[in-house]
Write a protein that holds these residues in place. Sequence first.
Motif, PDB file in Angstrom:
ATOM      1  N   UNK A  26     -10.108  -3.063   4.105  1.00 51.49           N
ATOM      2  CA  UNK A  26     -10.306  -1.488   3.851  1.00 51.49           C
ATOM      3  C   UNK A  26     -11.573  -1.311   3.679  1.00 51.49           C
ATOM      4  N   UNK A  27     -12.594  -2.380   3.415  1.00 53.39           N
ATOM      5  CA  UNK A  27     -13.715  -2.213   2.935  1.00 53.39           C
ATOM      6  C   UNK A  27     -14.728  -1.112   3.812  1.00 53.39           C
ATOM      7  N   UNK A  28     -14.787  -1.304   5.057  1.00 50.16           N
ATOM      8  CA  UNK A  28     -15.365  -0.490   5.962  1.00 50.16           C
ATOM      9  C   UNK A  28     -14.997   0.857   5.805  1.00 50.16           C
ATOM     10  N   UNK A  29     -13.665   0.732   5.879  1.00 48.96           N
ATOM     11  CA  UNK A  29     -13.102   2.477   6.035  1.00 48.96           C
ATOM     12  C   UNK A  29     -13.382   2.989   4.507  1.00 48.96           C
ATOM     13  N   UNK A  30     -13.348   2.332   3.401  1.00 49.21           N
ATOM     14  CA  UNK A  30     -13.693   2.914   2.018  1.00 49.21           C
ATOM     15  C   UNK A  30     -15.100   3.414   1.974  1.00 49.21           C
ATOM     16  N   UNK A  31     -16.133   2.741   2.602  1.00 46.38           N
ATOM     17  CA  UNK A  31     -17.525   3.072   2.612  1.00 46.38           C
ATOM     18  C   UNK A  31     -17.729   4.255   3.188  1.00 46.38           C
ATOM     19  N   UNK A  32     -16.941   4.166   4.589  1.00 44.63           N
ATOM     20  CA  UNK A  32     -17.000   5.486   5.391  1.00 44.63           C
ATOM     21  C   UNK A  32     -16.332   6.504   4.815  1.00 44.63           C
ATOM     22  N   UNK A  33     -15.329   6.495   4.357  1.00 43.03           N
ATOM     23  CA  UNK A  33     -14.627   7.676   3.551  1.00 43.03           C
ATOM     24  C   UNK A  33     -15.572   8.222   2.208  1.00 43.03           C
ATOM     25  N   UNK A  34     -15.759   7.132   1.643  1.00 40.35           N
ATOM     26  CA  UNK A  34     -16.789   7.865   0.369  1.00 40.35           C
ATOM     27  C   UNK A  34     -18.217   8.450   0.780  1.00 40.35           C
ATOM     28  N   UNK A  35     -18.289   8.180   1.947  1.00 40.85           N
ATOM     29  CA  UNK A  35     -19.630   8.857   2.506  1.00 40.85           C
ATOM     30  C   UNK A  35     -19.290  10.274   3.087  1.00 40.85           C
ATOM     31  N   UNK A  36     -18.200  10.430   3.546  1.00 38.80           N
ATOM     32  CA  UNK A  36     -17.962  11.709   4.149  1.00 38.80           C
ATOM     33  C   UNK A  36     -16.877  12.707   3.527  1.00 38.80           C
ATOM     34  N   UNK A  37     -16.120  12.058   2.361  1.00 40.21           N
ATOM     35  CA  UNK A  37     -15.192  12.901   1.701  1.00 40.21           C
ATOM     36  C   UNK A  37     -15.947  13.763   0.542  1.00 40.21           C
ATOM     37  N   UNK A  38     -15.516  14.956   0.408  1.00 38.31           N
ATOM     38  CA  UNK A  38     -15.920  15.898  -0.551  1.00 38.31           C
ATOM     39  C   UNK A  38     -15.655  15.693  -2.297  1.00 38.31           C
ATOM     40  N   UNK A  39     -14.983  14.391  -2.280  1.00 39.11           N
ATOM     41  CA  UNK A  39     -14.543  14.009  -3.679  1.00 39.11           C
ATOM     42  C   UNK A  39     -14.788  12.516  -3.664  1.00 39.11           C
ATOM     43  N   UNK A  40     -14.589  12.190  -5.046  1.00 33.85           N
ATOM     44  CA  UNK A  40     -14.951  10.648  -5.174  1.00 33.85           C
ATOM     45  C   UNK A  40     -13.559   9.786  -4.550  1.00 33.85           C
ATOM     46  N   UNK A  41     -13.753   8.952  -3.725  1.00 31.96           N
ATOM     47  CA  UNK A  41     -12.676   8.334  -2.936  1.00 31.96           C
ATOM     48  C   UNK A  41     -12.248   7.192  -3.983  1.00 31.96           C
ATOM     49  N   UNK A  42     -10.853   7.098  -3.959  1.00 36.05           N
ATOM     50  CA  UNK A  42     -10.227   5.770  -5.080  1.00 36.05           C
ATOM     51  C   UNK A  42     -10.113   4.674  -4.148  1.00 36.05           C
ATOM     52  N   UNK A  43     -10.326   3.499  -4.679  1.00 36.36           N
ATOM     53  CA  UNK A  43     -10.133   2.194  -4.122  1.00 36.36           C
ATOM     54  C   UNK A  43     -10.001   1.209  -5.152  1.00 36.36           C
ATOM     55  N   UNK A  44      -9.114   0.409  -4.938  1.00 39.30           N
ATOM     56  CA  UNK A  44      -8.622  -0.710  -5.995  1.00 39.30           C
ATOM     57  C   UNK A  44      -9.790  -1.772  -6.084  1.00 39.30           C
ATOM     58  N   UNK A  45     -10.303  -2.380  -7.378  1.00 37.31           N
ATOM     59  CA  UNK A  45     -10.978  -3.467  -7.501  1.00 37.31           C
ATOM     60  C   UNK A  45     -10.336  -4.415  -8.380  1.00 37.31           C
ATOM     61  N   UNK A  46     -10.236  -5.558  -8.262  1.00 35.06           N
ATOM     62  CA  UNK A  46      -9.789  -6.667  -9.072  1.00 35.06           C
ATOM     63  C   UNK A  46      -8.099  -6.834  -9.061  1.00 35.06           C
ATOM     64  N   UNK A  47      -7.513  -6.389  -7.883  1.00 37.81           N
ATOM     65  CA  UNK A  47      -6.004  -6.647  -7.917  1.00 37.81           C
ATOM     66  C   UNK A  47      -5.575  -8.229  -7.688  1.00 37.81           C
ATOM     67  N   UNK A  48      -4.646  -8.599  -8.032  1.00 40.81           N
ATOM     68  CA  UNK A  48      -4.410  -9.797  -7.672  1.00 40.81           C
ATOM     69  C   UNK A  48      -4.159 -10.157  -6.312  1.00 40.81           C
ATOM     70  N   UNK A  49      -4.213 -11.415  -5.755  1.00 41.33           N
ATOM     71  CA  UNK A  49      -4.486 -11.830  -4.348  1.00 41.33           C
ATOM     72  C   UNK A  49      -2.794 -11.335  -3.667  1.00 41.33           C
ATOM     73  N   UNK A  50      -1.885 -11.578  -4.572  1.00 37.66           N
ATOM     74  CA  UNK A  50      -0.596 -11.293  -3.750  1.00 37.66           C
ATOM     75  C   UNK A  50      -0.445  -9.599  -3.411  1.00 37.66           C
ATOM     76  N   UNK A  51      -1.434  -8.923  -3.716  1.00 39.83           N
ATOM     77  CA  UNK A  51      -1.378  -7.544  -3.661  1.00 39.83           C
ATOM     78  C   UNK A  51      -2.063  -7.279  -2.027  1.00 39.83           C
ATOM     79  N   UNK A  52      -1.540  -7.191  -0.977  1.00 37.90           N
ATOM     80  CA  UNK A  52      -2.125  -6.994   0.272  1.00 37.90           C
ATOM     81  C   UNK A  52      -1.949  -5.796   0.859  1.00 37.90           C
ATOM     82  N   UNK A  53      -3.517  -5.203   1.028  1.00 37.41           N
ATOM     83  CA  UNK A  53      -3.481  -3.960   1.928  1.00 37.41           C
ATOM     84  C   UNK A  53      -2.969  -4.114   3.289  1.00 37.41           C
ATOM     85  N   UNK A  54      -2.043  -3.015   3.604  1.00 39.60           N
ATOM     86  CA  UNK A  54      -1.560  -3.207   4.981  1.00 39.60           C
ATOM     87  C   UNK A  54      -1.713  -1.832   5.926  1.00 39.60           C
TER      88      UNK A  54
END
Length: 175
Positions: free
Chosen positions: A42-70
């Motif tokens: 989700x890294x590229x989509x996060x960067x894109x959203x942060x550039x386009x959104x009119x609010x601060x976009x939330x994305x997690x940092x430092x989650x355990x490896x067993x947490x998988x983005x789907x």
Amino acid sequence: MKGKQTIWDMVRSLAVIGLVVAGIYIFVPHDEDADPTRTVDYRVETITARRAAPYPVAAPVGLPEEWRATSVTYERKNANAWHLGFLASGKEYVAVEQSTDVSPKYLSKVTQGARAAGRTEQIGDRAWERWEGEKYDALVRQEQGYVTVVTGTAPFEQLARMVGALEFKQGPDTK
């Protein structure tokens, strides 16, 4: 010889087809124990959203490896809706939802009908409303002009863990 086939010809044909299928099944590798969950980067989509959104976009940092983005989406035409879904440890679902649509209808949709429980939880330096529902529970924070919802089937402990890992950023220098 057309029209002279017998039932035994059909049985022999089916037997040959059955042997071919059995051979393919035996010799083609397959793993019934493999996890069918597809993960996304989700890294590229996060960067894109942060550039386009009119609010601060939330994305997690430092989650355990067993947490998988789907799943991940940003839909500018749909009230600047940001969605980031995770399969958390213990096979529970956790999603981060943000939007400029702060209506009760939107909140009901992303929380699967959860309702405000009348309590707040202090996570980091922010207070979050606790919502409870039959399918999903949620932590909700309404800001000026947008809302952030962390929701899912996971217990509140895991929802709070996601909230604690969120990093809110906006603008072109979001690397």
